[in-house]
Write an enzyme that holds these catalytic residues in place. Structure first.
Site, short mmCIF file in Angstrom:
data_model
loop_
_atom_site.label_atom_id
_atom_site.label_comp_id
_atom_site.label_asym_id
_atom_site.label_seq_id
_atom_site.Cartn_x
_atom_site.Cartn_y
_atom_site.Cartn_z
N ASN A 17 16.84 -23.19 56.77
CA ASN A 17 16.94 -23.01 55.32
C ASN A 17 16.63 -24.34 54.63
O ASN A 17 17.06 -25.41 55.08
CB ASN A 17 18.32 -22.46 54.90
CG ASN A 17 19.51 -23.26 55.41
OD1 ASN A 17 19.46 -23.92 56.43
ND2 ASN A 17 20.60 -23.21 54.66
N GLU A 21 16.93 -25.88 50.99
CA GLU A 21 17.49 -25.66 49.65
C GLU A 21 16.77 -26.51 48.61
O GLU A 21 16.02 -27.45 48.95
CB GLU A 21 18.99 -25.95 49.68
CG GLU A 21 19.71 -24.98 50.61
CD GLU A 21 21.22 -25.08 50.57
OE1 GLU A 21 21.77 -26.10 50.10
OE2 GLU A 21 21.86 -24.11 51.04
N CYS A 54 15.17 -19.25 52.88
CA CYS A 54 16.04 -19.00 54.04
C CYS A 54 15.33 -19.37 55.34
O CYS A 54 14.09 -19.39 55.41
CB CYS A 54 16.42 -17.53 54.11
SG CYS A 54 17.40 -16.93 52.74
N GLU A 62 15.04 -17.64 58.12
CA GLU A 62 14.25 -16.56 58.71
C GLU A 62 12.86 -16.51 58.06
O GLU A 62 11.84 -16.38 58.74
CB GLU A 62 14.93 -15.20 58.50
CG GLU A 62 16.30 -15.09 59.15
CD GLU A 62 17.45 -15.50 58.23
OE1 GLU A 62 17.30 -16.46 57.44
OE2 GLU A 62 18.51 -14.87 58.31
N CYS A 101 19.35 -11.86 55.01
CA CYS A 101 19.50 -11.31 53.66
C CYS A 101 18.38 -10.30 53.37
O CYS A 101 17.39 -10.21 54.11
CB CYS A 101 19.51 -12.42 52.62
SG CYS A 101 17.87 -13.08 52.25
N CYS A 119 14.78 -11.64 53.14
CA CYS A 119 14.20 -11.94 54.47
C CYS A 119 13.81 -10.65 55.17
O CYS A 119 12.75 -10.57 55.80
CB CYS A 119 15.18 -12.73 55.32
SG CYS A 119 15.33 -14.44 54.76
N1 THU Z 1 20.40 -18.34 54.02
C1 THU Z 1 19.54 -18.23 55.08
O1 THU Z 1 18.98 -19.21 55.56
N2 THU Z 1 19.31 -16.98 55.57
C2 THU Z 1 19.83 -15.82 55.07
O2 THU Z 1 19.49 -14.73 55.53
C3 THU Z 1 20.80 -15.89 53.99
C4 THU Z 1 21.09 -17.23 53.42
C5 THU Z 1 20.66 -19.67 53.46
C6 THU Z 1 20.16 -19.87 52.07
C7 THU Z 1 21.06 -20.97 51.56
O3 THU Z 1 20.50 -22.23 51.90
C8 THU Z 1 22.36 -20.79 52.32
O4 THU Z 1 22.04 -19.91 53.40
C9 THU Z 1 23.48 -20.21 51.50
O5 THU Z 1 23.10 -19.04 50.88
#
Ligand code: THU
Length: 134
Positions: A42, A44, A53, A55, A86, A89
């Site tokens: 991920n 940010e 994310c 994935e 999520c 993704c």
């Molecule tokens: N996140 C992912 O990397 N994958 C997901 O399927 C859901 C959320 C990350 C995004 C963000 O950096 C952190 O988790 C909190 O939401």
């Protein structure tokens, strides 16, 4: 490749997570049909909505490298909860995930869940009148 090995790769990848805002690290390891593995984390952003994310990062990397067929993805995260991908993704995966595509998710306390893609997104958006060019 075993699920265990793919999970180990996702856990190592997780260390590269860029997550200064949530502090929640996620790592993904995507097994391509040619036997190669593409990782993602991920990433940010201070404009939170621009966050990607793990994935999707793995999928976008692999697609960019010419990969189109995938067997399974392992996902690891720094929290105790099992990191289920999520909806956004899953939507991206739906473009490339075949019938047998598998998702392996590991929580911080060793809890493991495996799914077939269709269990997580059983009904996929489609738009039949669009003729795909490839
Ligand atoms: N996140 C992912 O990397 N994958 C997901 O399927 C859901 C959320 C990350 C995004 C963000 O950096 C952190 O988790 C909190 O939401």
């Amino acid at each position: 490749m075993t699920n265990k090995k793919l999970l180990e790769i996702s856990k190592s990848a997780m260390e590269n997570s860029y997550s200064p805002y949530s502090g929640y690290k996620v790592g993904a390891a995507l097994l391509c049909s040619d036997g190669t593995v593409t990782t993602g984390v991920n990433v940010e952003n201070i404009s939170y909505g621009a966050t990607i994310c793990a994935e999707r990062a793995a999928f976008l990397k692999a697609i960019s490298e010419g990969k189109r067929n995938f067997s399974k993805i392992a996902v690891a995260a720094s929290g105790d909860e099992v990191p289920i991908p999520c909806g956004m993704c899953l939507q991206v995966m739906s473009e490339f995930a075949g019938e047998d595509f598998e998702i392996i998710a590991a929580g911080g306390k060793g809890e493991l869940k495996t799914f077939k893609f269709s269990q997580l997104l059983p009904n996929i958006f489609n738009f039949k009148s669009v003729e795909r060019k490839e």
